[in-house]
Each structure stands twice: as structure tokens, then as C-alpha cells.
Design a protein around this motif. Sequence first.
Motif, PDB file in Angstrom:
ATOM      1  N   LYS A  71      32.011  57.108  68.117  1.00 58.29           N
ATOM      2  CA  LYS A  71      31.980  58.349  68.915  1.00 58.29           C
ATOM      3  C   LYS A  71      30.942  59.314  68.369  1.00 58.29           C
ATOM      4  CE  LYS A  71      36.704  58.672  69.223  1.00 58.29           C
ATOM      5  NZ  LYS A  71      37.940  59.410  69.451  1.00 58.29           N
ATOM      6  N   SER A  72      30.783  59.349  67.056  1.00 59.56           N
ATOM      7  CA  SER A  72      29.825  60.298  66.459  1.00 59.56           C
ATOM      8  C   SER A  72      28.381  59.935  66.821  1.00 59.56           C
ATOM      9  CB  SER A  72      29.990  60.344  64.937  1.00 59.56           C
ATOM     10  OG  SER A  72      29.489  59.166  64.336  1.00 59.56           O
ATOM     11  N   LYS A  73      28.134  58.683  67.110  1.00 58.05           N
ATOM     12  CA  LYS A  73      26.776  58.268  67.476  1.00 58.05           C
ATOM     13  C   LYS A  73      26.379  58.778  68.851  1.00 58.05           C
ATOM     14  CE  LYS A  73      25.806  53.975  66.893  1.00 58.05           C
ATOM     15  NZ  LYS A  73      25.807  52.510  66.768  1.00 58.05           N
ATOM     16  N   ARG A  74      27.357  59.177  69.690  1.00 51.89           N
ATOM     17  CA  ARG A  74      27.069  59.681  71.039  1.00 51.89           C
ATOM     18  C   ARG A  74      26.533  61.090  71.012  1.00 51.89           C
ATOM     19  NH1 ARG A  74      32.346  59.160  74.370  1.00 51.89           N
ATOM     20  NH2 ARG A  74      33.338  58.903  72.374  1.00 51.89           N
ATOM     21  N   LYS A  75      26.778  61.846  69.959  1.00 50.33           N
ATOM     22  CA  LYS A  75      26.434  63.264  69.930  1.00 50.33           C
ATOM     23  C   LYS A  75      24.977  63.525  69.863  1.00 50.33           C
ATOM     24  CE  LYS A  75      30.804  64.530  67.938  1.00 50.33           C
ATOM     25  NZ  LYS A  75      31.539  65.009  66.838  1.00 50.33           N
TER      26      LYS A  75
END
Length: 113
Positions: free
Chosen positions: A109-113
Motif C-alpha cells: 500500500k505504501s508503494k501507491r503513495k
Amino acid sequence: MTTLGSYLKSLRKSNNLTLKYIEENLGISNAYLSQLENDKIKSPSIYVLTTLSNAYDTPLAQILEGSGIVKKPEQTQEENQLNSRIAFSTEKMSKAEKEEVLEYLNFLKSKRK
């Protein structure tokens, strides 16, 4: 329609917890929780909701959705099936393994930011 107070009351009772237990162990007064459960208090702090969600072993999002405060987004049948497969995949995992999976999901999920 279920209210926040009635939903919290049902969660407390399903966990076999008393108002006195909550007061003595969580520091939320008996009177405050009673007023909250009887819908006399409409907007508790996020601290109170988080404390209760931890005590009731219920995610805060589930409390907000169950009480109608937040509407759960509609999901397609395909998404529902995928979510079920993911949930059932963890049934025989240890707590440590589940925590690793959650850590990896947070990484993704953090890679989507």
C-alpha cells in the motif's frame, strides 16, 4: 438503523464485559460509557472509540461501518471472492506469520503513495 451507542453496547455484551470492567480497566467512566451506549453522547473522541475497539477486539472501521457512521464501499462479486480467499488463506497461520503478511500488505500500500 443501528446507532453507534447500540452497536457499542452489543459489542460490549458479546464480549461479556461490564460497564464496571471498562471503567476499572480502560479508564472510561461507567457514566460516560452508559451515556454513549444510550446515545446521549453522539460524538465520542477517537481515543475513546479506539480504546473500545481494542477492548472489544473489533477494528475501528468495523465499528464505524456497523453503526452507520461510515458507509462501506460497494464491492464487486470478484472483489468479495478475492477478499474471502485472502481471509481464509490465513486460517492456519501463526500470529507471527499473520503479522508478516500485514507488514507486507502495508508495504504494498505504501508503494501507491
